[in-house]
Design a protein around this motif. Structure first.
Motif, short mmCIF file in Angstrom:
data_model
loop_
_atom_site.label_atom_id
_atom_site.label_comp_id
_atom_site.label_asym_id
_atom_site.label_seq_id
_atom_site.Cartn_x
_atom_site.Cartn_y
_atom_site.Cartn_z
N LYS A 40 -39.02 -16.14 18.21
CA LYS A 40 -37.93 -16.64 19.07
C LYS A 40 -36.58 -16.06 18.63
O LYS A 40 -35.87 -15.47 19.43
N VAL A 41 -36.23 -16.28 17.36
CA VAL A 41 -34.89 -15.83 16.93
C VAL A 41 -34.93 -15.35 15.48
O VAL A 41 -35.59 -15.95 14.63
N VAL A 42 -34.27 -14.22 15.24
CA VAL A 42 -34.16 -13.69 13.89
C VAL A 42 -32.70 -13.78 13.47
O VAL A 42 -31.79 -13.53 14.27
N GLU A 52 -30.42 -5.74 15.10
CA GLU A 52 -31.36 -4.69 14.70
C GLU A 52 -32.74 -5.31 14.41
O GLU A 52 -33.77 -4.79 14.82
N GLY A 53 -32.71 -6.46 13.71
CA GLY A 53 -33.96 -7.19 13.42
C GLY A 53 -34.66 -7.61 14.71
O GLY A 53 -35.89 -7.53 14.81
N ARG A 54 -33.90 -8.06 15.67
CA ARG A 54 -34.49 -8.49 16.95
C ARG A 54 -35.23 -7.34 17.61
O ARG A 54 -36.39 -7.47 18.03
N ARG A 55 -34.55 -6.18 17.67
CA ARG A 55 -35.17 -5.04 18.36
C ARG A 55 -36.37 -4.52 17.58
O ARG A 55 -37.40 -4.18 18.13
N ARG A 56 -36.21 -4.48 16.26
CA ARG A 56 -37.27 -3.89 15.44
C ARG A 56 -38.50 -4.80 15.34
O ARG A 56 -39.63 -4.31 15.40
N TYR A 57 -38.27 -6.09 15.18
CA TYR A 57 -39.38 -7.00 14.88
C TYR A 57 -39.85 -7.81 16.09
O TYR A 57 -40.67 -8.72 15.94
N PHE A 59 -38.25 -9.96 18.25
CA PHE A 59 -37.79 -11.33 18.51
C PHE A 59 -37.03 -11.38 19.84
O PHE A 59 -36.47 -10.38 20.30
N GLU A 60 -37.01 -12.57 20.44
CA GLU A 60 -36.31 -12.71 21.72
C GLU A 60 -34.80 -12.72 21.54
O GLU A 60 -34.06 -12.24 22.38
#
Ligand code: NAI
Ligand code: SOE
Length: 389
Positions: A40-42, A52-57, A59-60
């Motif tokens: 859901k959220v990083v 960057e974490g959202r795109r890479r891993y 997450f929404e």
């Protein structure tokens, strides 16, 4: 319909990668999954890192404010994959908000801090886990199964090591892992606690220790940036240096509560060793040996083997063994680091769905911190030191 559980992952470094991968892969291995993790959220320290974490891993959403995220009503699980100094604050806030929590090891920077976390989760009645993933290597779980079945008899001796070499170079940087205020301790908390967890899992409670503790590299080049790149990536010859206030190495004798004895060594300065987590356990009816660098394999020797076939033999973990139904269908296809995290995720989500605490949980994490405290104290005093309960 399989239930979904929304995860907020705090931290997007090395462990962020490992945990995000496990959330995506767990239902692919363990199907039907106990519940489907929703990334859901990083959260990271800046909006840019978090995005960057959202795109890479996968997450929404992303955020730079963990305090706001842990209170969100749509979040079920808080995953703490930040350096050790923020584990307690995040876990206590998450418990107060009624969230289930998985927290990376070491649980805290010592037993007193770990106790505040244990009290918080007990008060809140949430499910909690500390991420000592190496016990979830199938060959390690098989060792435990053999021990529980009495296949090696009463345990007499445990010899454990965790040897790495990524910080052996005195010019490898002073990342957060070399700062007491962030890490709590050095090799003891960072990797020694993994061996303590294995010793507790396989043998039982450690009652007393007699430790030698050394810091060889008294200063290191200051590291710029947030991430620990684990030594080798950056050489900083000539850069400004600062003091290392944690241990480089621990060597200790162990007395277990049930009478077994043993030893433990941990260092990140052993040239030639990478992730050399080993244990050898001798019992009254046989022996077991394991080396994580050959993690598909468990070496076993049973005393009642025929006289002309005595000696260690290799069992390759596979479908007949713990977690075998979910992992790969043929022994020796290859268990990796990711698989340990996928199994960890499966056990954590199973615990949430069943309402039964998993192991290792915060109580285990706390007890392990008390052993770490005793190692530090014994290293300072030169005396045998009892582990506080
Ligand atoms: P890292 O240095 O690779 O990444 C840490 C991340 O957390 C970075 O993205 C950083 O910006 C972020 N961060 C730092 N403070 C934060 C805060 N207050 N709020 C939000 N984000 C924050 O660290 P790594 O290696 O991922 O270690 C994290 C934890 O995982 C540590 O407790 C470490 O001991 C543990 N660990 C466990 C391993 C295992 O095998 N179980 C392996 C490696 C680390
Ligand atoms: C560095 O020593 C490190 O990343 C540890 O922090 C982990 O716990 C270990 O499993 C891998 O190595």
């Amino acid at each position: 319909m399989t239930r979904t559980l929304n995860v907020a992952m705090i931290g997007g470094g090395f462990m962020g990668k490992a945990h995000a991968l496990a959330y995506a892969a767990m239902p692919m291995f363990f199907w039907p999954a106990p519940a489907i993790p929703v990334r859901k959220v990083v959260v990271d320290v800046t909006e840019a890192l978090a995005d960057e974490g959202r795109r890479r891993y996968g997450f929404e959403e992303s955020s730079a404010d963990w305090r706001a995220v842990v209170k969100r009503p749509d979040i079920d699980v808080i995953d703490i994959v930040t350096p050790n100094d923020s584990h307690a604050a995040i876990a206590i806030a998450a418990a107060e908000a009624g969230k289930h929590i998985i927290c990376e090891k070491p649980l805290a920077r010592g037993g007193d801090e770990a106790k505040t976390m244990l009290d918080a989760v007990n008060k809140a009645g949430v499910i909690h886990m500390v991420a000592f993933n190496y016990r979830r290597t199938p060959a390690v779980a098989l060792a435990r199964q053999y021990i529980e079945e009495g296949r090696i008899g009463t345990i007499l001796n445990f010899r454990g090591t965790y040897l790495q070499d990524w910080s052996a170079d005195p010019d490898s940087p002073l990342s957060w892992r070399f700062q007491k205020k962030i890490a709590g301790s050095g090799s003891i908390g960072d990797i020694g606690t993994h061996v303590v967890d294995l010793a507790r899992y396989l043998v039982g409670e450690i009652a007393e220790v007699s430790a030698l503790v050394r810091t060889y590299n008294k200063t290191r080049p200051i590291q710029r940036g947030n991430l620990d790149r684990l030594g080798a990536a950056e050489k900083n010859i000539g850069a400004e240096r600062a003091e290392v206030d944690v241990d480089d190495e621990v060597v200790t004798l162990l007395k277990f509560a049930d009478g077994a004895i043993g030893s433990l060594e941990a260092t990140r300065n052993a040239y030639g060793r990478n992730n050399f987590i080993t244990f050898e356990i001798h019992g009254t009816k046989g022996s077991i040996a394991f080396n994580y660098e050959r993690r598909d394999e468990l070496q076993v020797m049973f005393a009642d083997d025929p006289a002309d076939a005595r000696g260690f033999r290799t069992v390759y973990s596979g479908p007949a063994h713990p977690y075998g139904a979910g992992l790969w269908p043929i022994p020796a296809l290859g268990i990796g680091y990711s698989e340990t995290k996928i199994v960890e995720c499966f056990d954590f989500f199973s615990a949430i769905v069943s309402g039964r605490q998993p192991s290792p949980n915060f109580e285990d994490g706390y007890k392990t911190e008390r052993v770490a405290d005793a190692l530090i104290e014994s290293g300072e005093s030169g005396q045998w030191t009892k582990v506080r309960s």
